[in-house]
Design a protein around this motif. Structure first.
Motif, PDB file in Angstrom:
ATOM      1  N   LYS A 152       0.827  -1.212   0.000  1.00  0.00           N
ATOM      2  CA  LYS A 152       0.000   0.000   0.000  1.00  0.00           C
ATOM      3  C   LYS A 152       0.859   1.259   0.000  1.00  0.00           C
ATOM      4  CE  LYS A 152      -4.304  -1.836   1.868  1.00  0.00           C
ATOM      5  NZ  LYS A 152      -5.323  -1.735   2.932  1.00  0.00           N
ATOM      6  N   LYS A 153       2.003   1.213   0.670  1.00  0.00           N
ATOM      7  CA  LYS A 153       2.904   2.377   0.638  1.00  0.00           C
ATOM      8  C   LYS A 153       3.386   2.637  -0.786  1.00  0.00           C
ATOM      9  CE  LYS A 153       4.734   2.187   5.360  1.00  0.00           C
ATOM     10  NZ  LYS A 153       5.932   1.925   6.199  1.00  0.00           N
ATOM     11  N   LEU A 154       3.809   1.569  -1.464  1.00  0.00           N
ATOM     12  CA  LEU A 154       4.285   1.739  -2.841  1.00  0.00           C
ATOM     13  C   LEU A 154       3.167   2.229  -3.756  1.00  0.00           C
ATOM     14  CD1 LEU A 154       6.672  -1.274  -3.587  1.00  0.00           C
ATOM     15  CD2 LEU A 154       7.264   1.064  -2.970  1.00  0.00           C
ATOM     16  N   ILE A 155       1.956   1.686  -3.575  1.00  0.00           N
ATOM     17  CA  ILE A 155       0.844   2.059  -4.451  1.00  0.00           C
ATOM     18  C   ILE A 155       0.350   3.463  -4.153  1.00  0.00           C
ATOM     19  CG2 ILE A 155      -1.586   1.542  -4.950  1.00  0.00           C
ATOM     20  CD1 ILE A 155       0.437  -0.088  -6.546  1.00  0.00           C
ATOM     21  N   ASN A 156       0.381   3.875  -2.891  1.00  0.00           N
ATOM     22  CA  ASN A 156       0.063   5.267  -2.587  1.00  0.00           C
ATOM     23  C   ASN A 156       1.035   6.197  -3.302  1.00  0.00           C
ATOM     24  OD1 ASN A 156      -2.238   5.127  -0.930  1.00  0.00           O
ATOM     25  ND2 ASN A 156      -1.016   4.615   0.872  1.00  0.00           N
ATOM     26  N   GLY A 157       2.314   5.830  -3.273  1.00  0.00           N
ATOM     27  CA  GLY A 157       3.317   6.618  -3.985  1.00  0.00           C
ATOM     28  C   GLY A 157       3.096   6.601  -5.484  1.00  0.00           C
TER      29      GLY A 157
ATOM     30  N   PHE B   8      13.954  15.405 -11.535  1.00  0.00           N
ATOM     31  CA  PHE B   8      12.584  15.223 -11.045  1.00  0.00           C
ATOM     32  C   PHE B   8      11.800  14.331 -11.998  1.00  0.00           C
ATOM     33  CE2 PHE B   8       8.095  16.317 -10.900  1.00  0.00           C
ATOM     34  CZ  PHE B   8       7.821  16.291  -9.549  1.00  0.00           C
ATOM     35  N   ASP B   9      11.851  14.638 -13.286  1.00  0.00           N
ATOM     36  CA  ASP B   9      11.109  13.847 -14.270  1.00  0.00           C
ATOM     37  C   ASP B   9      11.610  12.403 -14.313  1.00  0.00           C
ATOM     38  OD1 ASP B   9       9.576  16.028 -14.901  1.00  0.00           O
ATOM     39  OD2 ASP B   9      10.647  16.513 -16.760  1.00  0.00           O
ATOM     40  N   GLU B  10      12.930  12.230 -14.207  1.00  0.00           N
ATOM     41  CA  GLU B  10      13.475  10.866 -14.230  1.00  0.00           C
ATOM     42  C   GLU B  10      13.041  10.083 -12.997  1.00  0.00           C
ATOM     43  OE1 GLU B  10      17.737   8.458 -14.470  1.00  0.00           O
ATOM     44  OE2 GLU B  10      17.702  10.641 -14.634  1.00  0.00           O
ATOM     45  N   MET B  11      13.018  10.747 -11.854  1.00  0.00           N
ATOM     46  CA  MET B  11      12.592  10.100 -10.609  1.00  0.00           C
ATOM     47  C   MET B  11      11.141   9.624 -10.707  1.00  0.00           C
ATOM     48  SD  MET B  11      12.528  11.801  -6.777  1.00  0.00           S
ATOM     49  CE  MET B  11      11.395  13.144  -7.235  1.00  0.00           C
ATOM     50  N   ILE B  12      10.259  10.508 -11.160  1.00  0.00           N
ATOM     51  CA  ILE B  12       8.841  10.166 -11.271  1.00  0.00           C
ATOM     52  C   ILE B  12       8.634   9.079 -12.325  1.00  0.00           C
ATOM     53  CG2 ILE B  12       6.561  11.025 -11.903  1.00  0.00           C
ATOM     54  CD1 ILE B  12       7.517  11.988  -9.174  1.00  0.00           C
ATOM     55  N   ARG B  13       9.230   9.285 -13.482  1.00  0.00           N
ATOM     56  CA  ARG B  13       9.056   8.335 -14.585  1.00  0.00           C
ATOM     57  C   ARG B  13       9.571   6.938 -14.215  1.00  0.00           C
ATOM     58  NH1 ARG B  13      11.604  11.045 -17.935  1.00  0.00           N
ATOM     59  NH2 ARG B  13      13.643  10.058 -17.729  1.00  0.00           N
ATOM     60  N   THR B  14      10.741   6.877 -13.601  1.00  0.00           N
ATOM     61  CA  THR B  14      11.319   5.584 -13.260  1.00  0.00           C
ATOM     62  C   THR B  14      10.509   4.887 -12.181  1.00  0.00           C
ATOM     63  OG1 THR B  14      13.527   6.417 -13.813  1.00  0.00           O
ATOM     64  CG2 THR B  14      13.418   4.392 -12.513  1.00  0.00           C
ATOM     65  N   TYR B  15      10.056   5.639 -11.181  1.00  0.00           N
ATOM     66  CA  TYR B  15       9.240   5.039 -10.116  1.00  0.00           C
ATOM     67  C   TYR B  15       7.977   4.401 -10.695  1.00  0.00           C
ATOM     68  CZ  TYR B  15       6.725   4.484  -5.726  1.00  0.00           C
ATOM     69  OH  TYR B  15       6.036   3.958  -4.652  1.00  0.00           O
ATOM     70  N   VAL B  16       7.269   5.156 -11.513  1.00  0.00           N
ATOM     71  CA  VAL B  16       6.020   4.654 -12.097  1.00  0.00           C
ATOM     72  C   VAL B  16       6.286   3.448 -12.996  1.00  0.00           C
ATOM     73  CG1 VAL B  16       4.136   5.202 -13.691  1.00  0.00           C
ATOM     74  CG2 VAL B  16       4.801   6.856 -11.927  1.00  0.00           C
ATOM     75  N   ARG B  17       7.297   3.544 -13.855  1.00  0.00           N
ATOM     76  CA  ARG B  17       7.600   2.440 -14.775  1.00  0.00           C
ATOM     77  C   ARG B  17       8.055   1.188 -14.028  1.00  0.00           C
ATOM     78  NH1 ARG B  17      11.532   3.226 -19.446  1.00  0.00           N
ATOM     79  NH2 ARG B  17      10.596   1.202 -19.976  1.00  0.00           N
ATOM     80  N   PHE B  18       8.832   1.381 -12.965  1.00  0.00           N
ATOM     81  CA  PHE B  18       9.327   0.223 -12.223  1.00  0.00           C
ATOM     82  C   PHE B  18       8.183  -0.522 -11.544  1.00  0.00           C
ATOM     83  CE2 PHE B  18      11.901  -2.193  -9.246  1.00  0.00           C
ATOM     84  CZ  PHE B  18      13.037  -2.470 -10.008  1.00  0.00           C
ATOM     85  N   ILE B  19       7.251   0.244 -10.972  1.00  0.00           N
ATOM     86  CA  ILE B  19       6.068  -0.374 -10.351  1.00  0.00           C
ATOM     87  C   ILE B  19       5.274  -1.158 -11.397  1.00  0.00           C
ATOM     88  CG2 ILE B  19       3.817   0.099  -9.299  1.00  0.00           C
ATOM     89  CD1 ILE B  19       5.936   0.494  -7.265  1.00  0.00           C
ATOM     90  N   GLU B  20       5.009  -0.507 -12.520  1.00  0.00           N
ATOM     91  CA  GLU B  20       4.153  -1.100 -13.553  1.00  0.00           C
ATOM     92  C   GLU B  20       4.849  -2.208 -14.331  1.00  0.00           C
ATOM     93  OE1 GLU B  20       1.424   2.774 -14.864  1.00  0.00           O
ATOM     94  OE2 GLU B  20       3.129   2.150 -16.092  1.00  0.00           O
ATOM     95  N   GLU B  21       6.018  -1.881 -14.883  1.00  0.00           N
ATOM     96  CA  GLU B  21       6.628  -2.735 -15.895  1.00  0.00           C
ATOM     97  C   GLU B  21       7.548  -3.804 -15.344  1.00  0.00           C
ATOM     98  OE1 GLU B  21       8.348  -0.443 -19.119  1.00  0.00           O
ATOM     99  OE2 GLU B  21       6.978   1.224 -18.685  1.00  0.00           O
ATOM    100  N   VAL B  22       8.161  -3.558 -14.197  1.00  0.00           N
ATOM    101  CA  VAL B  22       9.105  -4.530 -13.638  1.00  0.00           C
ATOM    102  C   VAL B  22       8.473  -5.337 -12.512  1.00  0.00           C
ATOM    103  CG1 VAL B  22      11.349  -4.849 -12.527  1.00  0.00           C
ATOM    104  CG2 VAL B  22      11.072  -3.093 -14.295  1.00  0.00           C
ATOM    105  N   LEU B  23       7.995  -4.650 -11.470  1.00  0.00           N
ATOM    106  CA  LEU B  23       7.375  -5.373 -10.361  1.00  0.00           C
ATOM    107  C   LEU B  23       5.996  -5.905 -10.718  1.00  0.00           C
ATOM    108  CD1 LEU B  23       8.366  -3.119  -7.320  1.00  0.00           C
ATOM    109  CD2 LEU B  23       9.575  -5.090  -8.282  1.00  0.00           C
ATOM    110  N   GLY B  24       5.335  -5.284 -11.683  1.00  0.00           N
ATOM    111  CA  GLY B  24       4.020  -5.770 -12.106  1.00  0.00           C
ATOM    112  C   GLY B  24       2.937  -5.566 -11.067  1.00  0.00           C
TER     113      GLY B  24
END
Length: 497
Positions: free
Chosen positions: A343-348, A422-438
């Motif tokens: 839930k912490k990761l998804i809130n983020g 800033f953009d790299e931080m946001i973009r990488t966080y979102v992509r890692f959640i979606e595309e890597v961790l699934g």
């Protein structure tokens, strides 16, 4: 960002090796899937999620992956032996169904569970029963090589003869002489020349339900043969990665290596990966111990060892918090902790998707903050590049989340990171959640719209200083697992962690 070289622990060599695809940038990956005679359980979930993340991360790095995962629907006998009843046929007799009805029912159930766990579908999902001609051809080839023998309509792989040419046991560390000394002497009833030999084709008894014509008998293929037939058909005789649970290392994968070398004079795969087992409160999972938990029981909370139900994403996150080669111990406390972490990761994730860079001319870049974000991003990728260490990667992801939360709440101005970081931080966080961790956000239908309406009511009550109503709304939402967040310039919400 400069990515570090990807290393994979290769069970065949017992060390980490630099990942070098046979045909870059294409990667062939074969994973042993389920035997479909019962509901999927935690062990199935771990294997599926582990290799789903391997697949996802290779794609994330830019490789083109062909992912093949088989379904075993014939030939897997009780006790993983060469004698006994076919597991699917046994279930069919008990339920008075055709064996293919049983395999289809449980295959469908497995796919539903995998969809809930958000695993990507394999590109090819072959079934053993759909590849009988290919398996017969392999047996013929092994016989021609002189590494198999036929007895009374059954065909067996000659392990001792093979071992004279190429060592049997390289993957699992077994030694043939020790296997022979540790086996029971043949009592004269067995057709095998040696107890370590294994079946390539078995003559079916009259009551056996699943059987096909072959040059040797009306029978069925041995369990080990199917993966050799299907992996070579769709990925070639020598491909990149072969995966599966550690329980398959011996004898199943060992036999695959022997069959592959007998037919094509090469190991089937360059890298062999095995995920470890799941224990439950320190004990091995098993029906006899009363701790065997199916995924449907887990999702519904319908088992005596469960204190409550656990959602698919909680289970997925739980599995990713341990390195795939380590033992993972299930407990209610561990699942409850996993739910908080998820839930912490998804809130983020939810707030990161809503954030855009806002320049504050009065705030300068802070090289210390930029360096901390850069170090966390690089450490996260180093962890994944070091044998897919999702547990360490998640730890670094939480460090990135702290920065995102600080920027979101106004504790840190976005300008301290500069637009590029800033953009790299946001973009990488979102992509890692979606595309890597699934991981995906689990929410009821229409939740966003309903919450928007409730938070409007909350804001009006607060503005009118109707604090009883404010507390009532806040407490009602909390009981639903939703926290109201009063911020300087707005009112927002988060999942309760």
């Amino acid at each position: 960002m400069q990515l570090h070289p990807l290393n994979i622990y290769n069970t065949l060599s017992r060390k980490k090796e630099p990942f070098e695809p046979i045909n870059p940038p294409n990667v062939g990956m074969y994973v042993c899937g389920p035997t479909v005679y019962g509901d999927a359980h935690l062990g199935h979930a771990r294997a599926a999620i582990v290799f789903d993340v391997v697949h996802r991360y290779l794609k994330f790095l830019g490789y083109k992956v062909r992912y093949v995962r088989n379904i075993t629907d014939v030939g897997h006998l009780e006790a993983d032996a060469d004698e006994g009843e076919d597991k699917i046929a046994k279930k069919a007799k008990l339920e008075q169904l055709e064996p293919m009805e049983v395999s289809q029912f449980y295959a469908d159930s497995y796919h539903k569970d995998m969809e809930l766990l958000n695993t990507l579908k394999p590109h090819i999902e072959p079934r053993a029963t759909g590849h009988i001609p290919e398996q017969i051809k392999l047996v013929e080839n092994i016989l021609k090589e002189g590494l198999a023998y036929e007895v009374n309509g059954s065909v067996y792989f000659d392990v001792l003869k093979y071992n004279d040419k190429k060592r049997y046991g390289r993957l699992s560390g077994r030694v043939v002489e020790e296997l022979m000394s540790g086996s029971r002497e043949l009592d004269g009833q067995s057709e095998k020349r040696n107890p370590v030999d294994f079946a390539l084709w078995k003559k079916a008894s009259p009551e056996h339900l699943m059987k096909w014509d072959s040059p040797w008998s009306l029978g069925f293929p041995g369990w080990h043969l199917e993966c050799t037939a299907m992996s070579s058909k769709y990925l070639g005789d020598h491909f990149d990665i072969h995966g599966g649970g550690m329980d398959l290392m011996f004898p199943h994968h060992e036999c695959e290596i022997a069959q592959g070398n007998a037919c094509s004079h090469t190991d089937p795969a360059k890298y062999w990966m095995h995920n470890n087992m799941i224990t439950i409160n320190g004990q091995k999972m098993g029906k006899s111990l009363g701790n065997f938990i199916t995924l449907q029981e887990l999702f519904a909370g319908d088992h005596k060892v469960l204190e409550e139900a656990y959602s698919p994403m909680t289970v997925r996150y739980f599995i990713l918090t341990a390195h795939y080669r380590s033992t993972l111990d299930f407990s209610n406390q561990a699942l409850q902790a996993a739910r908080k972490g998820y839930k912490k990761l998804i809130n983020g994730y939810r707030i990161a998707k809503s954030m855009t860079y806002l320049e504050d001319p009065e705030v300068e870049k802070d090289e210390k903050q930029i360096g901390q974000v850069r170090n966390s991003l690089e450490a996260m990728f180093r962890a994944m590049n070091d044998d897919f260490n999702s547990a360490q990667a998640i730890g670094h992801l939480f460090n990135i989340l702290k920065k995102i939360n600080a920027a979101y709440t106004g504790q840190l101005a976005a300008s301290v990171f500069g637009k590029e970081m800033f953009d790299e931080m946001i973009r990488t966080y979102v992509r890692f959640i979606e595309e890597v961790l699934g991981l995906v956000e689990e929410k009821p239908e229409e939740q966003e719209e309903l919450l928007r309406v409730v938070l409007k009511m909350y804001a009006r009550a607060k503005q009118a200083r109707d604090y009883d109503k404010v507390d009532e709304i806040r407490n009602d939402l909390k009981r639903m697992g939703i926290l109201v967040k009063d911020m300087k310039n707005k009112i927002d919400w988060a999942y309760e962690e």
